[in-house]
Design a protein around this motif. Sequence first.
Motif, PDB file in Angstrom:
ATOM      1  N   VAL A   1      -5.527  13.473  22.789  1.00 44.61           N
ATOM      2  CA  VAL A   1      -5.177  14.729  22.116  1.00 44.61           C
ATOM      3  C   VAL A   1      -6.199  15.804  22.470  1.00 44.61           C
ATOM      4  N   HIS A   2      -7.478  15.428  22.468  1.00 43.93           N
ATOM      5  CA  HIS A   2      -8.515  16.431  22.705  1.00 43.93           C
ATOM      6  C   HIS A   2      -8.628  16.839  24.159  1.00 43.93           C
ATOM      7  N   SER A   3      -8.028  16.047  25.051  1.00 48.62           N
ATOM      8  CA  SER A   3      -8.037  16.528  26.438  1.00 48.62           C
ATOM      9  C   SER A   3      -6.670  17.111  26.807  1.00 48.62           C
ATOM     10  N   GLY A   4      -5.874  17.429  25.815  1.00 47.20           N
ATOM     11  CA  GLY A   4      -4.628  18.162  26.064  1.00 47.20           C
ATOM     12  C   GLY A   4      -3.432  17.283  26.388  1.00 47.20           C
ATOM     13  N   LEU A   5      -3.565  15.970  26.156  1.00 49.99           N
ATOM     14  CA  LEU A   5      -2.443  15.070  26.467  1.00 49.99           C
ATOM     15  C   LEU A   5      -1.690  14.679  25.189  1.00 49.99           C
ATOM     16  N   VAL A   6      -0.384  14.670  25.284  1.00 50.98           N
ATOM     17  CA  VAL A   6       0.420  14.125  24.183  1.00 50.98           C
ATOM     18  C   VAL A   6       0.131  12.620  24.157  1.00 50.98           C
ATOM     19  N   PRO A   7      -0.340  12.083  23.012  1.00 45.69           N
ATOM     20  CA  PRO A   7      -0.809  10.691  23.026  1.00 45.69           C
ATOM     21  C   PRO A   7       0.302   9.677  23.304  1.00 45.69           C
ATOM     22  N   ALA A   8      -0.054   8.673  24.118  1.00 47.73           N
ATOM     23  CA  ALA A   8       0.926   7.634  24.465  1.00 47.73           C
ATOM     24  C   ALA A   8       1.177   6.711  23.277  1.00 47.73           C
ATOM     25  N   ASP A   9       0.103   6.360  22.578  1.00 51.63           N
ATOM     26  CA  ASP A   9       0.214   5.470  21.411  1.00 51.63           C
ATOM     27  C   ASP A   9      -0.426   6.164  20.228  1.00 51.63           C
ATOM     28  N   PRO A  10       0.300   7.128  19.633  1.00 51.11           N
ATOM     29  CA  PRO A  10      -0.328   7.954  18.605  1.00 51.11           C
ATOM     30  C   PRO A  10      -0.766   7.139  17.385  1.00 51.11           C
ATOM     31  N   PHE A  11      -1.901   7.548  16.807  1.00 50.23           N
ATOM     32  CA  PHE A  11      -2.352   6.966  15.539  1.00 50.23           C
ATOM     33  C   PHE A  11      -1.474   7.565  14.434  1.00 50.23           C
ATOM     34  N   LEU A  12      -0.790   6.707  13.680  1.00 50.39           N
ATOM     35  CA  LEU A  12       0.114   7.218  12.636  1.00 50.39           C
ATOM     36  C   LEU A  12      -0.500   7.076  11.258  1.00 50.39           C
ATOM     37  N   LEU A  13      -0.382   8.140  10.500  1.00 47.48           N
ATOM     38  CA  LEU A  13      -0.679   8.094   9.071  1.00 47.48           C
ATOM     39  C   LEU A  13       0.670   8.034   8.381  1.00 47.48           C
TER      40      LEU A  13
ATOM     41  N   PRO B   1       0.814  -1.219   0.000  1.00 50.82           N
ATOM     42  CA  PRO B   1       0.000   0.000   0.000  1.00 50.82           C
ATOM     43  C   PRO B   1       0.851   1.275   0.000  1.00 50.82           C
ATOM     44  N   GLY B   2       0.300   2.344  -0.600  1.00 48.68           N
ATOM     45  CA  GLY B   2       0.954   3.653  -0.524  1.00 48.68           C
ATOM     46  C   GLY B   2       0.724   4.269   0.847  1.00 48.68           C
ATOM     47  N   THR B   3      -0.537   4.286   1.285  1.00 45.83           N
ATOM     48  CA  THR B   3      -0.866   4.835   2.607  1.00 45.83           C
ATOM     49  C   THR B   3      -0.986   3.691   3.605  1.00 45.83           C
ATOM     50  N   VAL B   4      -0.445   3.900   4.793  1.00 44.56           N
ATOM     51  CA  VAL B   4      -0.557   2.887   5.848  1.00 44.56           C
ATOM     52  C   VAL B   4      -1.077   3.578   7.107  1.00 44.56           C
ATOM     53  N   HIS B   5      -2.019   2.951   7.785  1.00 47.65           N
ATOM     54  CA  HIS B   5      -2.487   3.445   9.090  1.00 47.65           C
ATOM     55  C   HIS B   5      -1.887   2.571  10.181  1.00 47.65           C
ATOM     56  N   VAL B   6      -1.386   3.200  11.229  1.00 49.75           N
ATOM     57  CA  VAL B   6      -0.796   2.424  12.323  1.00 49.75           C
ATOM     58  C   VAL B   6      -1.534   2.704  13.630  1.00 49.75           C
ATOM     59  N   SER B   7      -2.205   1.681  14.109  1.00 46.36           N
ATOM     60  CA  SER B   7      -2.854   1.695  15.427  1.00 46.36           C
ATOM     61  C   SER B   7      -3.250   0.253  15.700  1.00 46.36           C
ATOM     62  N   ASP B   8      -3.134  -0.179  16.958  1.00 47.53           N
ATOM     63  CA  ASP B   8      -3.394  -1.597  17.234  1.00 47.53           C
ATOM     64  C   ASP B   8      -4.854  -1.965  17.035  1.00 47.53           C
ATOM     65  N   SER B   9      -5.757  -1.001  17.244  1.00 47.55           N
ATOM     66  CA  SER B   9      -7.190  -1.315  17.184  1.00 47.55           C
ATOM     67  C   SER B   9      -7.984  -0.022  17.084  1.00 47.55           C
ATOM     68  N   VAL B  10      -9.280  -0.170  16.787  1.00 49.92           N
ATOM     69  CA  VAL B  10     -10.148   1.013  16.745  1.00 49.92           C
ATOM     70  C   VAL B  10     -10.222   1.633  18.151  1.00 49.92           C
ATOM     71  N   ALA B  11     -10.227   0.770  19.171  1.00 47.29           N
ATOM     72  CA  ALA B  11     -10.283   1.291  20.551  1.00 47.29           C
ATOM     73  C   ALA B  11      -9.047   2.154  20.834  1.00 47.29           C
ATOM     74  N   GLU B  12      -7.902   1.736  20.323  1.00 41.46           N
ATOM     75  CA  GLU B  12      -6.686   2.518  20.568  1.00 41.46           C
ATOM     76  C   GLU B  12      -6.724   3.852  19.814  1.00 41.46           C
ATOM     77  N   MET B  13      -7.316   3.830  18.596  1.00 37.47           N
ATOM     78  CA  MET B  13      -7.458   5.100  17.848  1.00 37.47           C
ATOM     79  C   MET B  13      -8.320   6.065  18.652  1.00 37.47           C
ATOM     80  N   THR B  14      -9.421   5.532  19.204  1.00 38.76           N
ATOM     81  CA  THR B  14     -10.343   6.368  19.974  1.00 38.76           C
ATOM     82  C   THR B  14      -9.633   6.937  21.198  1.00 38.76           C
ATOM     83  N   GLN B  15      -8.813   6.094  21.822  1.00 39.89           N
ATOM     84  CA  GLN B  15      -8.092   6.546  23.022  1.00 39.89           C
ATOM     85  C   GLN B  15      -7.099   7.671  22.672  1.00 39.89           C
TER      86      GLN B  15
END
Length: 532
Positions: free
Chosen positions: A359-371, A340-354
């Motif tokens: 980010v929205h509560s002002g925290l630097v994400p521990a397991d960032p969703f990568l594009l 693939p040209g584009t790859v998404h990195v996150s262990d699960s949908v739950a982790e993406m949500t977390q």
Amino acid sequence: MTSSTHDAVVIGAGPNGLVAANHLADQGWSVLVLEAQPDVGGAVRSDRSVYPEFVHDTFSAFYPLAVASPTIAGFELERHGLRWREAPAVLGHPTPDGEWALLHRDRDVTADLMEKTHPGDGEAWLELCAEWDQVGRHVVGGLMSPFPPVRHGVGLLAKLHRVGGPEFVRTLLTPVDDLARRRFGGRAPHLLLAGNASHADIPMDAAGSGLMGLLLTMLGQTVGFPVPEGGAGRLTEALARRFVDRGGEIRCGAEAVGVDVERGRAVAVRTGDGHRAAAGRAVVATVGASSLYDGLVPTAALPRRVVRGMRNFALDPGTVKVDWALDGPVPWQSAPAYSPGTVHVSDSVAEMTQAFGQVHSGLVPADPFLLVGQMTQADPTRSPTGTESLWAYTHVPQSTVGDAGEEGIRGVWDRDDNERFADRMQARLERLAPGFGSRILARRVLGPREFEARDANLVGGAINGGTAQLHQQLVFRPVPGLGRAETGITNLYLGSASAHPGGGVHGAPGMNAARAAVVHARLRRLTGRARR
Ligand SMILES: Cc1cc2nc3c(=O)[nH]c(=O)nc-3n(C[C@H](O)[C@H](O)[C@H](O)COP(=O)(O)OP(=O)(O)OC[C@H]3O[C@@H](n4cnc5c(N)ncnc54)[C@H](O)[C@@H]3O)c2cc1C
């Protein structure tokens, strides 16, 4: 002070500025584009500064919206040197157990892959694609038109009965998480839809996320995620070349510092290098909304509702992007069936949500969703044979209260924060692709400050000109009551991603602004004649 006179002055030579400029030049107007940076392109540029012989897209990279955009397609940029390239697969999402969710360009291949992992999902996928075939053109056209989108609205209504009527409208409004759950049983479609929804800053359990996930996924399935051969900058070059061929003028290194307003009408733009460009018919500003309304235009000249509305204008989150030059392809622990040209990195949908919630509560994400962009997979001209030009980006808070991870990143985004956060992003890739680190020839980290220094519209690393959440979309963008390019000042139009319909390289805000300028100029001429 020097001076010049034009029909229109366009501020900013990003995709929206260049689209507006092209349309106005097509109408026979004399147009000057003022660009603050030494180069045109805004967030559509590429450079060679990471490692010799490697091209990296400095910001944006994949252009399904440009290909689907009637505006950009109408410019026939292929005649001006643009050539699209595509990776064998559009999008991939590797999971920690070594599987891949894959979106192939061919819907039957995508469906076969889904069917193998969850019987029934293949058929459900083809059904979803068939529904999109009926209405997708009108959904895209409606989103890209000024509000209200009358023509495409009617077109959509006429086709709705073929896709289940109001039930389909409900699908569009359903949060992505529910949408995926209702239509599919397996993990792959869920990951693909949710990952694509994560390209905007809409919470995955909120209305709007389903539409975003569906839009990008179905565009991937119908037009792919193409890239310009040779780098993102080639798309800009084609737009700029077309404009200049039509007599347009571009001045780089010319920052607009003020818009002169006389008797409620925008009449000229002043630059930091002492030039005054008079605009007889229109000023199209493709700067961020705050830059226009809290800087370039005197507050006293603005309608009160704009000044009031701008107090609540919300940015989208900041961004950290890492570019790598690799001496070989990414060593994924299990190779995908199609690269693939584009790859998404996150262990699960739950982790993406977390990560999103952090980010929205002002925290630097521990397991960032990568594009992630595997650019050489998509376009072999990006780096020497056998190597990979790679990037990944993710979002961080505009204002940080803490680090959800363990490294104590402060969120001031100096060199130390940038590098430590880049290490966190890289560790995610290393886990899925053991040996990744040993392939690195060079790495560059661009944090929020570097973004803004290279393009003033990317305020604090915000990539979409303001949040894409529902309360700031449609008639609420950038302030309640607008939803169109008009600003409340005669002859002044907002044409950047801060205007409806927002971020992405589709040129719609620029085109909406240019069209509004032409219509108003014609109306003025007609009413002038009628008076005479
Ligand atoms: C890291 C990143 C990745 C992205 N990925 C994608 C992607 O893959 N696909 C996609 O479709 N979209 C993507 N986007 C979003 C997309 O690039 C933007 O939405 C789009 O570029 C907005 O276009 P614009 O013309 O409104 O603004 P910009 O592209 O930001 O251009 C604005 C221009 O105005 C100039 N300017 C600002 N102020 C002044 C001034 N006062 N005077 C003169 N000039 C001025 C700036 O220098 C800049 O050149 C991405 C964005 C970023 C940052």
